[in-house]
Design a protein around this motif. Structure first.
Motif, PDB file in Angstrom:
ATOM      1  N   PRO A 258       0.826  -1.208   0.000  1.00 34.20           N
ATOM      2  CA  PRO A 258       0.000   0.000   0.000  1.00 34.20           C
ATOM      3  C   PRO A 258       0.860   1.258   0.000  1.00 34.20           C
ATOM      4  N   SER A 259       0.395   2.282  -0.707  1.00 35.08           N
ATOM      5  CA  SER A 259       1.054   3.592  -0.628  1.00 35.08           C
ATOM      6  C   SER A 259       0.367   4.394   0.465  1.00 35.08           C
ATOM      7  N   ALA A 260       1.160   5.186   1.186  1.00 33.84           N
ATOM      8  CA  ALA A 260       0.574   6.050   2.210  1.00 33.84           C
ATOM      9  C   ALA A 260      -0.098   7.267   1.576  1.00 33.84           C
ATOM     10  N   GLY A 261       0.150   7.472   0.274  1.00 39.71           N
ATOM     11  CA  GLY A 261      -0.516   8.574  -0.425  1.00 39.71           C
ATOM     12  C   GLY A 261       0.189   9.908  -0.310  1.00 39.71           C
ATOM     13  N   ASN A 262       1.431   9.895   0.213  1.00 44.87           N
ATOM     14  CA  ASN A 262       2.192  11.147   0.305  1.00 44.87           C
ATOM     15  C   ASN A 262       3.151  11.244  -0.876  1.00 44.87           C
ATOM     16  N   GLY A 263       3.261  12.445  -1.429  1.00 50.86           N
ATOM     17  CA  GLY A 263       4.130  12.568  -2.591  1.00 50.86           C
ATOM     18  C   GLY A 263       4.506  14.004  -2.879  1.00 50.86           C
ATOM     19  N   THR A 264       5.190  14.171  -4.032  1.00 51.70           N
ATOM     20  CA  THR A 264       5.702  15.475  -4.457  1.00 51.70           C
ATOM     21  C   THR A 264       5.349  15.654  -5.928  1.00 51.70           C
ATOM     22  N   VAL A 265       4.904  16.861  -6.282  1.00 50.78           N
ATOM     23  CA  VAL A 265       4.572  17.118  -7.688  1.00 50.78           C
ATOM     24  C   VAL A 265       5.858  17.101  -8.511  1.00 50.78           C
ATOM     25  N   TYR A 266       5.949  16.158  -9.448  1.00 55.65           N
ATOM     26  CA  TYR A 266       7.106  16.075 -10.340  1.00 55.65           C
ATOM     27  C   TYR A 266       6.884  16.983 -11.540  1.00 55.65           C
ATOM     28  N   SER A 267       5.642  16.998 -12.032  1.00 61.02           N
ATOM     29  CA  SER A 267       5.271  17.870 -13.142  1.00 61.02           C
ATOM     30  C   SER A 267       3.752  18.005 -13.119  1.00 61.02           C
ATOM     31  N   PHE A 268       3.230  18.989 -13.824  1.00 60.69           N
ATOM     32  CA  PHE A 268       1.776  19.134 -13.857  1.00 60.69           C
ATOM     33  C   PHE A 268       1.382  19.929 -15.096  1.00 60.69           C
ATOM     34  N   VAL A 269       0.096  19.846 -15.409  1.00 62.99           N
ATOM     35  CA  VAL A 269      -0.436  20.628 -16.521  1.00 62.99           C
ATOM     36  C   VAL A 269      -1.832  21.085 -16.123  1.00 62.99           C
ATOM     37  N   VAL A 270      -2.197  22.284 -16.528  1.00 73.37           N
ATOM     38  CA  VAL A 270      -3.581  22.745 -16.347  1.00 73.37           C
ATOM     39  C   VAL A 270      -4.223  22.662 -17.723  1.00 73.37           C
ATOM     40  N   MET A 271      -5.155  21.738 -17.845  1.00 73.60           N
ATOM     41  CA  MET A 271      -5.701  21.409 -19.159  1.00 73.60           C
ATOM     42  C   MET A 271      -6.937  22.263 -19.458  1.00 73.60           C
ATOM     43  N   HIS A 272      -6.899  22.929 -20.611  1.00 72.36           N
ATOM     44  CA  HIS A 272      -8.036  23.746 -21.072  1.00 72.36           C
ATOM     45  C   HIS A 272      -8.696  23.122 -22.297  1.00 72.36           C
ATOM     46  N   HIS A 273      -7.965  22.325 -23.018  1.00 70.05           N
ATOM     47  CA  HIS A 273      -8.415  21.827 -24.311  1.00 70.05           C
ATOM     48  C   HIS A 273      -7.747  20.494 -24.572  1.00 70.05           C
ATOM     49  N   PRO A 274      -8.354  19.546 -25.261  1.00 66.67           N
ATOM     50  CA  PRO A 274      -9.701  19.629 -25.837  1.00 66.67           C
ATOM     51  C   PRO A 274     -10.771  19.324 -24.797  1.00 66.67           C
ATOM     52  N   PRO A 275     -11.970  19.916 -24.954  1.00 69.43           N
ATOM     53  CA  PRO A 275     -13.039  19.646 -23.999  1.00 69.43           C
ATOM     54  C   PRO A 275     -13.443  18.176 -24.043  1.00 69.43           C
ATOM     55  N   PRO A 277     -16.104  15.184 -22.267  1.00 66.72           N
ATOM     56  CA  PRO A 277     -17.312  15.083 -21.445  1.00 66.72           C
ATOM     57  C   PRO A 277     -16.983  14.638 -20.023  1.00 66.72           C
ATOM     58  N   GLY A 278     -17.707  15.195 -19.054  1.00 61.33           N
ATOM     59  CA  GLY A 278     -17.567  14.745 -17.676  1.00 61.33           C
ATOM     60  C   GLY A 278     -16.547  15.514 -16.858  1.00 61.33           C
ATOM     61  N   TYR A 279     -15.908  16.541 -17.423  1.00 63.32           N
ATOM     62  CA  TYR A 279     -14.921  17.321 -16.684  1.00 63.32           C
ATOM     63  C   TYR A 279     -15.342  18.787 -16.651  1.00 63.32           C
ATOM     64  N   ASP A 280     -14.993  19.471 -15.561  1.00 64.95           N
ATOM     65  CA  ASP A 280     -15.162  20.915 -15.508  1.00 64.95           C
ATOM     66  C   ASP A 280     -13.817  21.550 -15.807  1.00 64.95           C
ATOM     67  N   PHE A 281     -13.694  22.098 -17.009  1.00 65.33           N
ATOM     68  CA  PHE A 281     -12.414  22.686 -17.401  1.00 65.33           C
ATOM     69  C   PHE A 281     -12.313  24.115 -16.887  1.00 65.33           C
ATOM     70  N   PRO A 282     -11.073  24.627 -16.671  1.00 66.01           N
ATOM     71  CA  PRO A 282      -9.804  23.903 -16.756  1.00 66.01           C
ATOM     72  C   PRO A 282      -9.616  22.952 -15.579  1.00 66.01           C
ATOM     73  N   VAL A 283      -8.749  21.963 -15.779  1.00 68.14           N
ATOM     74  CA  VAL A 283      -8.525  20.960 -14.752  1.00 68.14           C
ATOM     75  C   VAL A 283      -7.018  20.748 -14.594  1.00 68.14           C
ATOM     76  N   ALA A 284      -6.563  20.658 -13.323  1.00 66.41           N
ATOM     77  CA  ALA A 284      -5.126  20.478 -13.064  1.00 66.41           C
ATOM     78  C   ALA A 284      -4.818  18.994 -12.914  1.00 66.41           C
ATOM     79  N   ILE A 285      -3.818  18.552 -13.647  1.00 66.24           N
ATOM     80  CA  ILE A 285      -3.421  17.139 -13.609  1.00 66.24           C
ATOM     81  C   ILE A 285      -1.950  17.079 -13.216  1.00 66.24           C
ATOM     82  N   GLY A 286      -1.663  16.275 -12.201  1.00 66.16           N
ATOM     83  CA  GLY A 286      -0.296  16.198 -11.701  1.00 66.16           C
ATOM     84  C   GLY A 286       0.351  14.854 -11.984  1.00 66.16           C
ATOM     85  N   LEU A 287       1.669  14.906 -12.190  1.00 64.58           N
ATOM     86  CA  LEU A 287       2.476  13.683 -12.220  1.00 64.58           C
ATOM     87  C   LEU A 287       3.202  13.695 -10.878  1.00 64.58           C
TER      88      LEU A 287
END
Ligand code: ZN
Length: 336
Positions: A258-275, A277-287
């Protein structure tokens, strides 16, 4: 008259009624070109070739070293054949969601969306290269809508496979390659409705993660509120995403921790496009680098976009998003 334009929620029996009105409407498109041939914005050129090679890590000197390339049968620099499509891509024009469809292909996709087939995923692409391109040549592409399948039931939802074929030529008409591109245009599956609940929502939901033999166990653990990490039984190496064989020692024996769920943002993107279905844009996605040592891609929530940064400490929780339970990350110490 029966309407089949709405989402088919919870139909595990797999009985679907093809959308005959849609099928009648898309039939005339089959066999027709997208429109006028697409002429590359720029001729084949050395700066774009160098950028491509840097991005791909391609060190073959025939692409960037004029002296070395001159000694080859090419007699000079050539472009990597895999750049073929790059020469005719139309750039940010594609990102303007409000503009009217520019050609038949876009009209066809708009037609599918109008009938509720809002999801689109590329399934495969085959390219054939006839000869190398040289700096100074300008590519002209002629694309055709080759075929549209019958309605198919897939893991993503019911949909149609659209196949397009593109012929690439030089301005003088010499064939340099071709491409077959297949996409699935589909109605995203809805989360199964509990008995007695109201009918499916009118808006299409999020595309559910694909589960198979190799990763189904991971999603089942997530549903129980855990974030497991696959661990090789032979050498102990951790790996994610789940897969059948250890990349370190090729053992197929594994367990999970099991992972304890603690981590560090290695990279990220704030996605605006393409739209989608099922998401409220913009949305932040982290690696996110988990403290245990593997990486996880997940939404970053409850944090203003301008405050998200590489190196930010984050904590995971399991939450239901768009009908699917999945890990999401918040800045460490921020409560839900
Ligand atoms: Zn191993």
């Amino acid at each position: 008259m029966r309407s089949v334009a709405g989402p088919r929620a919870g139909s595990p029996c797999g009985v679907t009624v093809p959308d005959r009105a849609l099928e009648e409407a898309f039939k005339p498109y089959v066999g027709l070109p997208f429109g006028e041939p697409e002429v590359a914005r720029d001729p084949v050129n050395e700066p774009m070739i160098r950028q491509w090679c840097d991005a791909m890590g391609d060190r073959n000197p025939i692409y960037w070293d004029p002296a070395a390339a001159a000694k080859t049968p090419h007699g000079g620099l050539v472009a990597p054949p895999t750049m073929l499509q790059a020469w005719i891509l139309s750039g940010f024009r594609m990102a303007d969601a409000d503009r009217p469809p520019a050609d038949r292909q876009e009209k066809l996709h708009a037609l599918f969306a109008k009938h509720g087939y809002t999801g689109v995923v590329a399934t495969n692409c085959e390219q054939e290269y006839t000869r190398y391109l040289h700096p100074g040549e300008r590519v002209v592409a002629e694309a055709t809508i080759e075929s549209i399948s019958e309605e198919k039931t897939t893991a993503l939802g019911v949909g149609y496979f659209i196949v397009t074929r593109t012929a690439f030529r030089t301005e003088s008409g010499e064939v340099v390659g071709s491409m077959i591109f297949r996409v699935l245009r589909f109605k995203p599956n809805q989360p199964a409705q509990a008995q007695g609940q109201a009918a499916a929502p009118a808006q299409p939901g999020r595309i559910p993660p694909l589960r198979g033999k190799d990763n189904g166990w991971w999603w089942e653990a997530v549903e129980r509120g855990e974030i497991p990490i696959q661990k090789c039984s032979a050498c102990g190496a951790l790996r994610h995403p789940p897969r059948p064989m250890c990349p370190e020692c090729q053992s197929t024996e594994w367990t999970s921790v099991p992972s304890a769920g603690n981590g560090t943002v290695y990279s990220f993107v704030v996605m605006h496009h393409p739209p989608m279905p099922g998401y409220d844009f913009p949305v932040a996605i982290g690696l996110v680098d988990l403290d245990e040592g593997t990486r996880l891609v997940a939404n970053l929530v409850d944090c203003p976009f301008e405050e998200i940064h590489i190196g930010m400490k984050v904590e995971a929780s399991i939450e239901e998003m768009g009908g699917v339970k999945m890990p999401v990350f918040r800045r460490a110490g921020v409560r839900r």
